[in-house]
Design an enzyme around this catalytic site. Structure first.
Site, PDB file in Angstrom:
ATOM      1  N   VAL A 118     -44.380  33.454  66.073  1.00  0.00           N
ATOM      2  CA  VAL A 118     -45.022  34.762  66.189  1.00  0.00           C
ATOM      3  C   VAL A 118     -44.628  35.648  65.017  1.00  0.00           C
ATOM      4  O   VAL A 118     -43.445  35.823  64.748  1.00  0.00           O
ATOM      5  CB  VAL A 118     -44.634  35.474  67.508  1.00  0.00           C
ATOM      6  CG1 VAL A 118     -45.344  36.822  67.610  1.00  0.00           C
ATOM      7  CG2 VAL A 118     -44.979  34.615  68.710  1.00  0.00           C
ATOM      8  N   GLY A 120     -44.676  35.352  61.847  1.00  0.00           N
ATOM      9  CA  GLY A 120     -44.055  34.764  60.660  1.00  0.00           C
ATOM     10  C   GLY A 120     -42.608  35.158  60.519  1.00  0.00           C
ATOM     11  O   GLY A 120     -41.790  34.921  61.413  1.00  0.00           O
ATOM     12  N   GLY A 173     -56.768  31.430  50.522  1.00  0.00           N
ATOM     13  CA  GLY A 173     -55.837  30.668  51.348  1.00  0.00           C
ATOM     14  C   GLY A 173     -55.321  31.437  52.547  1.00  0.00           C
ATOM     15  O   GLY A 173     -54.383  31.010  53.211  1.00  0.00           O
ATOM     16  N   LYS A 191     -50.026  34.235  70.748  1.00  0.00           N
ATOM     17  CA  LYS A 191     -48.814  34.943  70.333  1.00  0.00           C
ATOM     18  C   LYS A 191     -48.456  36.050  71.327  1.00  0.00           C
ATOM     19  O   LYS A 191     -47.275  36.263  71.638  1.00  0.00           O
ATOM     20  CB  LYS A 191     -49.007  35.517  68.935  1.00  0.00           C
ATOM     21  CG  LYS A 191     -49.101  34.417  67.876  1.00  0.00           C
ATOM     22  CD  LYS A 191     -49.622  34.965  66.562  1.00  0.00           C
ATOM     23  CE  LYS A 191     -49.649  33.901  65.481  1.00  0.00           C
ATOM     24  NZ  LYS A 191     -50.409  34.371  64.293  1.00  0.00           N
ATOM     25  N   GLY A 288     -47.600  32.054  55.435  1.00  0.00           N
ATOM     26  CA  GLY A 288     -47.153  31.572  54.133  1.00  0.00           C
ATOM     27  C   GLY A 288     -46.115  30.497  54.363  1.00  0.00           C
ATOM     28  O   GLY A 288     -45.247  30.629  55.226  1.00  0.00           O
TER      29      GLY A 288
END
Lengths: 408, 408
Positions: A118, A120, A173, A191, A288
């Site tokens: 959740v 990141g 991306g 999440k 990322g």
């Protein structure tokens, strides 16, 4: 100092898996200095490489970065039952099979950590589970999907359509080839199910979360709302209500003073409210490879340092579905006398109170953009259904929620 | 479930101490459910009540909420040496005597926790020590004093002087009767020494922190800067620089896109930057009895749950003092030809480059408000010294740093 080696079995070697492997080798000495144990990848499992049983045998921590629930669920269960600590970044796994997995971890006396699942790198799970373990949380809400936040930021700043903003996100991306789960709100829903479970200590199933996505958002909704000073976000909200619990995901306009209003691009931000803390806001990159890998390594270090998060099942709370909200309403109507009066009449009869109206001509038609005061959603939706049948309507009415609260 | 009692000795019963005592009794069952232990206040020490030796004997955790370093230092040392875990909200104690106290805790194999000492309820210490234990932090910075942030917000929104804004802060309970440590930056300096120590694993003494306060800020600095879109904050910045470490506190203008720019009122906000995480921002109320007590109780729960934070002393880093900064410069000059040229010449000879100028007449005088591009501070200060000697100057020049970075 020659720290004892901690052997890690790595399942999955995609973007996050590769970044995690690199990070472990870069940071092994620093982890050894802080935890007393030097992490080392003992084995890697991917489609073309590795054997799960062998990895299980030679590892003390299993890191699951395959994604999806099959075969991840089976691997994680087997690892926990074999007495291995598990770290995962897999939100679907935790949201759908959390109860089963937490039970398995408790029975085996091992840890199951999932900070990266959740928001990141934003440490919202640790903060809720540890810093706020003694706090009665009343509400957890925020922007938990970076793809949709990027798309909405792009639509607001350039005026492009949803489809064009999505294409741009894919080029950069920030969105996958199949973006369905992100843009329809399902990813954010998973999440929020996890956050609600942790914040309120109640079992929350994915099916308990009501969600809407952003695919229907039109550029002119954003443009009109800008005139009213509003910015659009896809919000997840989990809160105590009427002795129960409400967990929802929906696109929503925010007033400029709101702490989440300035969160732009592929960022996540989560706010936690409780009487004893007022509110805490946390934000950072939502995804990322390196960022996610860093959150996973943080969990590994916590296990090596001997910290134990608590997954105590407390009492279940009822899921409450009726809400009180403020709405933005966009109407295209024939530009003739009496139209506004008819609409106002329908709203009035349903006890929906209007806060502001912007009207604008458009050839023979007119656009009405209205913002309502807060009130029960059932009343607003009843009014909306009646408005949709009015003969002077030129297009389907469009309604989006608005957060009215003013912040410091 | 009849959880075993965890006996807590409470030192100090001021605002925070009283709030902590209430919170323990309110949340005892919730803590028992999450940690397996029910906290109970075993004894209270204050000027008129209690005996330290008796409290020590009957407690397993000592909570120090006296403040100041004498007698708090002595009590905390004795508690640690007697094998008691200690939780404190005392920033001066940790900033000035951290090494001694950490050593004592390590030797005794007990925990020393102090989340409430920095940024109130914002869990910046836990995030740096635990979530980011595996991350090479490059920079920690933010607003760590709520009193000065309230005063600056008040000056910006109402145009009042520093003295008037301070009086208002005192009326509202945001500033103490003697506000010296807050407004001169010493309080923020102590907090930054703690954050730098934890983020970089290097011993940082209070004397290593350069600090300035906000007592010299003029309302018209804020007004002029508003024209340039800037807002003023008292920032603490700790960062790796040239293989060493720089820790500073100074008032500073921020551009509107900066994540700290919207933080208003008595709030704190801290950002952590590292290559593997990009950046995390955390904000919330900076003080308040209940908020601080809540952070203290979070630490108590962590101890009861058996989590151990790491205070591994890593290698020391050299303190670097020369900085690269952008500056705002406010000059009152005689309004005659050639003045701007002379100033520009001094700046140019010192290789200080101008980014923007606003000039405004003022009777026979003129005001020049300039913002410089980033460059070495030594060069700017050399130019400033020369400018101060120019015969057409009507008042002392005023210089304030500006953060130029643009954020997402």
């Amino acid at each position: 100092m020659s720290a004892e080696v901690a052997r890690i079995g790595l399942l999955g070697l995609g973007t996050v898996g590769s970044a995690f492997r690199d990070l472990v080798s870069q940071r092994a000495e620093a982890v050894a200095a802080s935890s007393g144990r030097r992490p080392e990848i003992a084995g890697v499992l991917r489609t073309t490489e590795g054997d799960f049983d062998h990895i299980l045998e030679t590892s003390e921590i299993v890191v699951e970065l395959i994604g999806g629930t099959d075969p991840a669920r089976d691997y994680v269960l087997r690892a926990l039952k074999a007495g291995r600590h598990v770290v995962t970044a897999n939100k679907q796994l935790i949201a759908q099979f959390g109860d089963e997995l937490f039970d398995a971890a408790r029975d085996a006396g091992v840890e199951l950590r999932f900070e990266a699942a959740v928001a990141g790198v934003v440490p919202v799970i640790r903060v809720i589970q540890e810093s706020l373990a003694a706090t009665e949380v009343s509400k957890v809400f925020g922007i938990v999907n970076g793809t949709t936040n990027f798309i909405l930021s792009e639509m607001a700043s350039t005026g492009v359509s949803f489809a064009d903003a999505l294409r741009r996100a894919q080029e950069l991306g920030y969105a996958e080839a199949d973006p369905t789960d992100d843009v329809d709100g399902a990813d954010a829903a998973a999440k929020m199910a996890i956050l609600a479970r942790l914040a309120f200590g109640a079992p929350v199933a994915l099916a308990d979360v009501t969600y809407e996505g952003i695919t229907e958002i039109q550029p002119d909704d954003i443009a009109y709302a800008k005139e009213l000073g509003l910015s659009l976000k896809l919000l997840g909200v989990a809160e105590r209500r009427d002795g129960g619990l409400s967990v929802r995901v929906f696109p929503c306009f925010l007033y400029p003073g709101h702490p989440l209003a300035p969160v732009e691009g592929p960022f996540n931000a989560v706010m936690v409210e409780a009487p004893a803390i007022t509110e805490i806001t946390m934000s950072g990159p939502g995804a990322g490879g390196v960022e996610t890998a860093s959150a996973v390594l943080g969990d590994v270090v916590s296990i090596l340092s001997g910290r134990t998060p608590v997954h105590a099942a407390r009492e279940p709370l009822e899921i409450v579905r009726d809400q009180s909200s403020s709405f933005y309403l966009h109407l295209e109507v024939a530009d003739r006398p009496g139209v506004l009066a008819r609409i106002a009449d329908v709203l009035g009869r349903n006890e929906v109170s209007v806060r502001s109206v912007v009207q604008r001509g458009l050839g023979d038609d007119a656009r009405l953009v209205m913002v309502m005061h807060e009130g029960p959603e059932t009343r607003f939706f009843a009014a909306l259904e009646q408005i949709a049948t009015l003969d002077f309507l030129r297009a389907q009415p469009r309604a989006i929620r608005v957060i009215e609260e003013e912040f410091v």
